[in-house]
Design a protein around this motif. Structure first.
Motif, PDB file in Angstrom:
ATOM      1  N   ASP A 273       0.859  -1.196   0.000  1.00  0.00           N
ATOM      2  CA  ASP A 273       0.000   0.000   0.000  1.00  0.00           C
ATOM      3  C   ASP A 273       0.889   1.238   0.000  1.00  0.00           C
ATOM      4  O   ASP A 273       1.968   1.238   0.600  1.00  0.00           O
ATOM      5  CB  ASP A 273      -0.883   0.028   1.253  1.00  0.00           C
ATOM      6  CG  ASP A 273      -1.972  -1.031   1.193  1.00  0.00           C
ATOM      7  OD1 ASP A 273      -2.424  -1.352   0.076  1.00  0.00           O
ATOM      8  OD2 ASP A 273      -2.339  -1.551   2.266  1.00  0.00           O
ATOM      9  N   LEU A 274       0.404   2.277  -0.660  1.00  0.00           N
ATOM     10  CA  LEU A 274       1.152   3.540  -0.736  1.00  0.00           C
ATOM     11  C   LEU A 274       0.429   4.622   0.074  1.00  0.00           C
ATOM     12  O   LEU A 274      -0.745   4.471   0.401  1.00  0.00           O
ATOM     13  CB  LEU A 274       1.284   3.964  -2.198  1.00  0.00           C
ATOM     14  CG  LEU A 274       2.018   2.981  -3.119  1.00  0.00           C
ATOM     15  CD1 LEU A 274       2.193   3.579  -4.511  1.00  0.00           C
ATOM     16  CD2 LEU A 274       3.376   2.572  -2.547  1.00  0.00           C
ATOM     17  N   LYS A 293       2.813  -6.524   3.971  1.00  0.00           N
ATOM     18  CA  LYS A 293       1.786  -7.387   4.585  1.00  0.00           C
ATOM     19  C   LYS A 293       1.835  -7.342   6.122  1.00  0.00           C
ATOM     20  O   LYS A 293       0.835  -7.105   6.770  1.00  0.00           O
ATOM     21  CB  LYS A 293       1.980  -8.821   4.084  1.00  0.00           C
ATOM     22  CG  LYS A 293       0.835  -9.745   4.467  1.00  0.00           C
ATOM     23  CD  LYS A 293       0.820 -11.002   3.625  1.00  0.00           C
ATOM     24  CE  LYS A 293       1.080 -12.231   4.429  1.00  0.00           C
ATOM     25  NZ  LYS A 293       2.317 -12.846   4.577  1.00  0.00           N
ATOM     26  N   ASP A 294       2.991  -7.594   6.686  1.00  0.00           N
ATOM     27  CA  ASP A 294       3.096  -7.629   8.147  1.00  0.00           C
ATOM     28  C   ASP A 294       4.556  -7.458   8.573  1.00  0.00           C
ATOM     29  O   ASP A 294       5.444  -7.254   7.729  1.00  0.00           O
ATOM     30  CB  ASP A 294       2.530  -8.949   8.704  1.00  0.00           C
ATOM     31  CG  ASP A 294       3.185 -10.171   8.074  1.00  0.00           C
ATOM     32  OD1 ASP A 294       4.334 -10.060   7.588  1.00  0.00           O
ATOM     33  OD2 ASP A 294       2.551 -11.245   8.045  1.00  0.00           O
ATOM     34  N   ILE A 295       4.781  -7.575   9.856  1.00  0.00           N
ATOM     35  CA  ILE A 295       6.110  -7.301  10.408  1.00  0.00           C
ATOM     36  C   ILE A 295       7.176  -8.275   9.882  1.00  0.00           C
ATOM     37  O   ILE A 295       8.326  -7.875   9.642  1.00  0.00           O
ATOM     38  CB  ILE A 295       6.047  -7.269  11.964  1.00  0.00           C
ATOM     39  CG1 ILE A 295       7.293  -6.606  12.556  1.00  0.00           C
ATOM     40  CG2 ILE A 295       5.813  -8.654  12.555  1.00  0.00           C
ATOM     41  CD1 ILE A 295       7.155  -6.207  14.018  1.00  0.00           C
ATOM     42  N   THR A 299      10.591  -7.248   7.870  1.00  0.00           N
ATOM     43  CA  THR A 299      11.946  -7.642   8.275  1.00  0.00           C
ATOM     44  C   THR A 299      12.701  -8.246   7.088  1.00  0.00           C
ATOM     45  O   THR A 299      13.867  -7.912   6.841  1.00  0.00           O
ATOM     46  CB  THR A 299      11.878  -8.666   9.436  1.00  0.00           C
ATOM     47  OG1 THR A 299      11.065  -8.096  10.463  1.00  0.00           O
ATOM     48  CG2 THR A 299      13.245  -9.001   9.985  1.00  0.00           C
ATOM     49  N   ASN A 300      12.004  -9.093   6.337  1.00  0.00           N
ATOM     50  CA  ASN A 300      12.641  -9.730   5.177  1.00  0.00           C
ATOM     51  C   ASN A 300      12.979  -8.710   4.093  1.00  0.00           C
ATOM     52  O   ASN A 300      14.044  -8.788   3.469  1.00  0.00           O
ATOM     53  CB  ASN A 300      11.726 -10.812   4.594  1.00  0.00           C
ATOM     54  CG  ASN A 300      11.565 -11.977   5.553  1.00  0.00           C
ATOM     55  OD1 ASN A 300      12.435 -12.207   6.418  1.00  0.00           O
ATOM     56  ND2 ASN A 300      10.462 -12.691   5.442  1.00  0.00           N
ATOM     57  N   LEU A 301      12.083  -7.770   3.873  1.00  0.00           N
ATOM     58  CA  LEU A 301      12.313  -6.757   2.834  1.00  0.00           C
ATOM     59  C   LEU A 301      13.487  -5.841   3.215  1.00  0.00           C
ATOM     60  O   LEU A 301      14.329  -5.520   2.370  1.00  0.00           O
ATOM     61  CB  LEU A 301      11.036  -5.949   2.576  1.00  0.00           C
ATOM     62  CG  LEU A 301      11.123  -4.828   1.545  1.00  0.00           C
ATOM     63  CD1 LEU A 301      11.622  -5.340   0.182  1.00  0.00           C
ATOM     64  CD2 LEU A 301       9.769  -4.139   1.365  1.00  0.00           C
ATOM     65  N   SER A 342       1.581   0.285  12.131  1.00  0.00           N
ATOM     66  CA  SER A 342       2.967   0.694  12.398  1.00  0.00           C
ATOM     67  C   SER A 342       3.935  -0.450  12.076  1.00  0.00           C
ATOM     68  O   SER A 342       5.072  -0.214  11.670  1.00  0.00           O
ATOM     69  CB  SER A 342       3.137   1.142  13.850  1.00  0.00           C
ATOM     70  OG  SER A 342       3.081   0.032  14.721  1.00  0.00           O
ATOM     71  N   GLU A 343       3.464  -1.682  12.238  1.00  0.00           N
ATOM     72  CA  GLU A 343       4.328  -2.841  11.960  1.00  0.00           C
ATOM     73  C   GLU A 343       4.489  -3.124  10.469  1.00  0.00           C
ATOM     74  O   GLU A 343       5.367  -3.869  10.063  1.00  0.00           O
ATOM     75  CB  GLU A 343       3.751  -4.085  12.664  1.00  0.00           C
ATOM     76  CG  GLU A 343       3.895  -4.009  14.169  1.00  0.00           C
ATOM     77  CD  GLU A 343       3.315  -5.210  14.891  1.00  0.00           C
ATOM     78  OE1 GLU A 343       2.560  -5.997  14.267  1.00  0.00           O
ATOM     79  OE2 GLU A 343       3.617  -5.365  16.088  1.00  0.00           O
ATOM     80  N   ARG A 344       3.622  -2.511   9.670  1.00  0.00           N
ATOM     81  CA  ARG A 344       3.669  -2.748   8.210  1.00  0.00           C
ATOM     82  C   ARG A 344       4.461  -1.678   7.473  1.00  0.00           C
ATOM     83  O   ARG A 344       4.741  -1.812   6.294  1.00  0.00           O
ATOM     84  CB  ARG A 344       2.259  -2.724   7.628  1.00  0.00           C
ATOM     85  CG  ARG A 344       1.304  -3.773   8.133  1.00  0.00           C
ATOM     86  CD  ARG A 344      -0.107  -3.493   7.596  1.00  0.00           C
ATOM     87  NE  ARG A 344      -0.101  -3.489   6.137  1.00  0.00           N
ATOM     88  CZ  ARG A 344      -0.937  -2.794   5.375  1.00  0.00           C
ATOM     89  NH1 ARG A 344      -1.868  -2.034   5.889  1.00  0.00           N
ATOM     90  NH2 ARG A 344      -0.849  -2.848   4.057  1.00  0.00           N
TER      91      ARG A 344
END
Ligand SMILES: *Cc1c(COP(=O)(O)O)cnc(C)c1O
Length: 372
Positions: A273-274, A293-295, A299-301, A342-344
């Motif tokens: 999402d932008l 998507k999620d936390i 982390t992976n990105l 906030s986690e996304r």
């Protein structure tokens, strides 16, 4: 290596700093502070008092709002600690309200239900330089006789329905930290709507003395008249800022160009999402973020981009779940979006002078991450 932030530098800073030193007036309120004041008066139509930080501008606003122990102050939990510190230093209790997922700003429709007979102020934070719904917030504040302190630390040059952020509430607080759009290293500014309170602002900023009136020849000697602290920055810092204000439009346009390039190149990536810019807001491209998507995916990105020598960052651990937030505040209503959103959220490199090819590289690697 693509940095997350490079402090703005336009070239004239050195010359002006040397000039400030040669003026033999490197304390506060010298030539360059005055030049900054004039610039703001002309640009935003309001006087400004430069401060030593955005944090200090908020502290001044809390003093000037006459916040007392036991008062309640409504704010989002998704913000920097400074927004909250200013008020707990005066003994206030924080009441956190959920954010809107589209802008990450305080959800104006949830404010009224958080008001009690102790509520004294509302603190909208214009996240990413994108305005809160100020008409609605000012209407609530007027009906309940509450002060509005705009945390416009990220919102210098942004507008809401044609009005500059920071000039709408009773107080507006700017930051000129090196991570912000215009910088003096460490610094900030406060805009005070009412002249009588502005005069008190001058006093509080000058250790509780009426030195400003003395310097204008309005009193024959200056004396200690009120509580206060030392909130005025050195003219050396103001010289640095003034060089950037002179080319503020250029800086703003450069940032907007980068922001738009990110948007164009990422808008078709369905996995993210932008940011949303409501129609009422003209923003200043303080930040470009994406929401994944999620936390875990975040982390992976971050790790994936780091391997490609691209630095990305996230921020705010919601204040209501931080140790000090638990101690000094409460969350009113349901935390539907604050923690989850906030986690996304992930911030991409954004600064004055960011190269087009670097933006394209960041976008390309994000697409590689999603295998598109
Ligand atoms: C940067 C910032 C501050 C604090 O400003 P400083 O100049 O660093 O003290 C306060 N609130 C928000 C939302 C900020 O982004």
């Amino acid at each position: 290596m693509i940095s997350f932030n490079v402090p703005p530098f336009v070239g004239k800073e050195k010359e002006y700093i040397i000039k400030a030193i040669e003026n033999k007036k490197i304390c506060g309120d010298g030539e360059f502070t005055k030049k900054c004041n004039q610039w703001f008066l002309k640009k935003i139509g309001s006087k400004i008092l430069l401060t030593t930080s955005g944090t200090d501008a908020l502290e001044m606003a809390a003093i000037l709002s006459e916040i007392e122990p036991g008062d309640e102050v409504i704010m989002p939990s998704y913000t920097f600690s400074s927004t909250a510190n200013a008020f707990i230093l005066r003994g206030a209790k924080l009441v956190f309200v959920d954010i809107r997922p589209d802008t990450m700003n305080i959800d104006e429709s949830l404010i009224e239900s958080a008001i009690t007979d102790k509520t004294k102020a509302i603190v909208p934070v214009h996240y990413a330089g994108i305005s809160c719904e100020m008409d609605r917030i000012m209407d609530i504040a007027n009906r309940y006789h509450l002060k509005v302190i705009e945390d416009a630390a990220q919102g210098v040059m942004s507008k809401y329905k044609g009005r500059y952020l920071g000039t709408i509430g009773d107080f507006g607080c700017y930051s000129f930290h090196e991570t912000k759009n215009y910088s003096m290293g460490e610094g900030g500014g406060i805009i005070i709507k009412y002249p009588k309170i502005y005069e008190r602002g001058e006093i509080i900023r000058e250790k509780g003395t009426d030195r400003s009136r003395f310097l204008r020849g309005q009193v024959d000697k200056y004396t200690w008249v009120d509580m206060g602290s030392s909130y005025l920055p050195s003219d050396i810092n103001a010289a640095h800022l003034y060089a950037q204000l002179e080319v503020a439009e250029e800086i703003n346009n450069d940032r907007l160009k980068s922001w738009n390039l990110y948007y164009e190149n990422l808008k078709d990536v369905k996995q993210i999402d932008l940011p949303t810019v409501p129609e009422s807001c003209e923003h200043n491209a303080h930040m470009f973020y994406i929401k994944v998507k999620d936390i875990n995916e975040r982390t992976n990105l971050i790790k994936f981009l780091k391997e490609k020598e691209i630095t990305t960052v996230f921020h705010y651990i919601p204040l209501h779940s931080a140790p000090a937030g638990i101690k000094y505040g409460r969350f009113n209503g349901e935390d539907k979006y604050t923690t989850k959103e906030s986690e996304r959220l992930l911030r991409l490199p954004m600064y004055y002078g960011l190269k087009e090819e670097d933006i394209l590289k960041v976008c390309g690697e994000i697409k590689n991450f999603y295998k598109i």
